[in-house]
Design an enzyme around this catalytic site. Structure first.
Site, PDB file in Angstrom:
ATOM      1  N   TYR A 105      36.473  36.370  29.765  1.00  0.00           N
ATOM      2  CA  TYR A 105      36.859  36.584  31.164  1.00  0.00           C
ATOM      3  C   TYR A 105      38.229  37.247  31.241  1.00  0.00           C
ATOM      4  CZ  TYR A 105      38.311  35.545  35.951  1.00  0.00           C
ATOM      5  OH  TYR A 105      38.778  35.651  37.238  1.00  0.00           O
ATOM      6  N   SER A 159      42.839  39.231  38.245  1.00  0.00           N
ATOM      7  CA  SER A 159      43.014  37.774  38.157  1.00  0.00           C
ATOM      8  C   SER A 159      44.355  37.502  37.501  1.00  0.00           C
ATOM      9  CB  SER A 159      41.892  37.154  37.317  1.00  0.00           C
ATOM     10  OG  SER A 159      42.178  35.805  36.975  1.00  0.00           O
TER      11      SER A 159
END
Length: 255
Positions: A165, A152
């Site tokens: 995250y 990501s």
């Protein structure tokens, strides 16, 4: 494992490969499976939702691609190993593992949603490790292979409510870079780092502050097909070319 196949929708100079894609029932994983099937590869779509897998596979084969399905929870290392073994037993090899399964359970650290922290680590980090452990022996034995893993833009930055995250995506980036250095040159490793992409991920956020923040943040989201094309590019390069990382985000995403 169930299989359907049809005439290849798009051909080129790239050799046909056997590809396992996790998290393939929706979003980026689905787009990757569609793109690779369209490029002439056989794609094994893996995820937990059997009905969604069946629908996507039927659409791929209806368009002339070759695809099969495998129900898989990537947090179960034994199940992961069984799926990889089944692919190898059926096709004689596994050429590419696209480790795409992931969750984005954003929350403020002060919310102390520890069960969600555990789930995020189990899927985003341990799921990647389970895939490496399952596929690497086959890649080494056959003398070739390609790990493609979805990280990501969160691997490169930390924003409010995304600490856990982003920590897992930092870990994925580090794992893939370390893996690349440990592998023989015949086995490749690619990290795909998407920015804001249209997906179901934000729908599972339970923290109200984090959920509200996602509304504005995701207004510039791009289609998951953009990530599918990036994966197809990395997979399609010749064996002596290792595409180590691709960052794909909306042109409007600032930062």
């Amino acid at each position: 494992m169930s299989e359907q196949s049809g005439t290849t929708a798009r051909t080129g100079t790239t050799a046909r490969r056997i590809v396992l894609v996790t998290g393939a029932s929706s979003g980026i994983g689905e787009a990757v499976a569609r793109e690779l099937a369209a490029a002439g590869h056989h794609v094994v779509l893996a995820a937990r939702r059997a009905e969604r897998l069946a629908r996507v596979t039927a659409e791929i084969t209806g368009a002339g691609g070759s695809a099969s399905t495998a129900v898989l929870d990537v947090t179960d290392p034994q199940a992961y190993a069984r799926v990889v073994e089944a692919v190898v037993a059926e096709h004689g090899r596994l050429d590419v593992l696209v480790g795409n399964s992931g969750v984005m359970l954003l929350s403020s650290m002060t919310s102390l949603l520890t069960a969600e922290w555990d789930r995020t680590v189990d899927v985003n980090v341990k799921g990647v490790l389970h895939g490496i452990a399952a596929a690497l022996p086959h890649f080494l034995r056959q003398g070739s292979g390609h790990f493609v893993t979805t990280a990501s833009i969160g691997a490169h930055e930390v924003v409010p409510t995304a600490a856990v995250y982003c920590a897992t995506k930092h870990a994925v980036w580090a794992l893939m870079e370390g893996l690349r250095q440990d592998l023989p040159p015949t086995v490749r490793a690619t990290t795909i780092s998407p920015g804001v992409v249209q997906s179901e991920l934000a729908q599972h956020i339970t923290d109200p502050v984090a959920s509200a923040g996602m509304v504005e943040y995701r207004r510039s989201a791009i289609a998951p097909s953009a990530i599918g094309r990036a994966v197809a590019y990395a997979v399609g390069e010749p064996g002596d070319v290792d595409v180590n990382e691709v960052v794909v985000r909306p042109a409007a995403q600032r930062p």
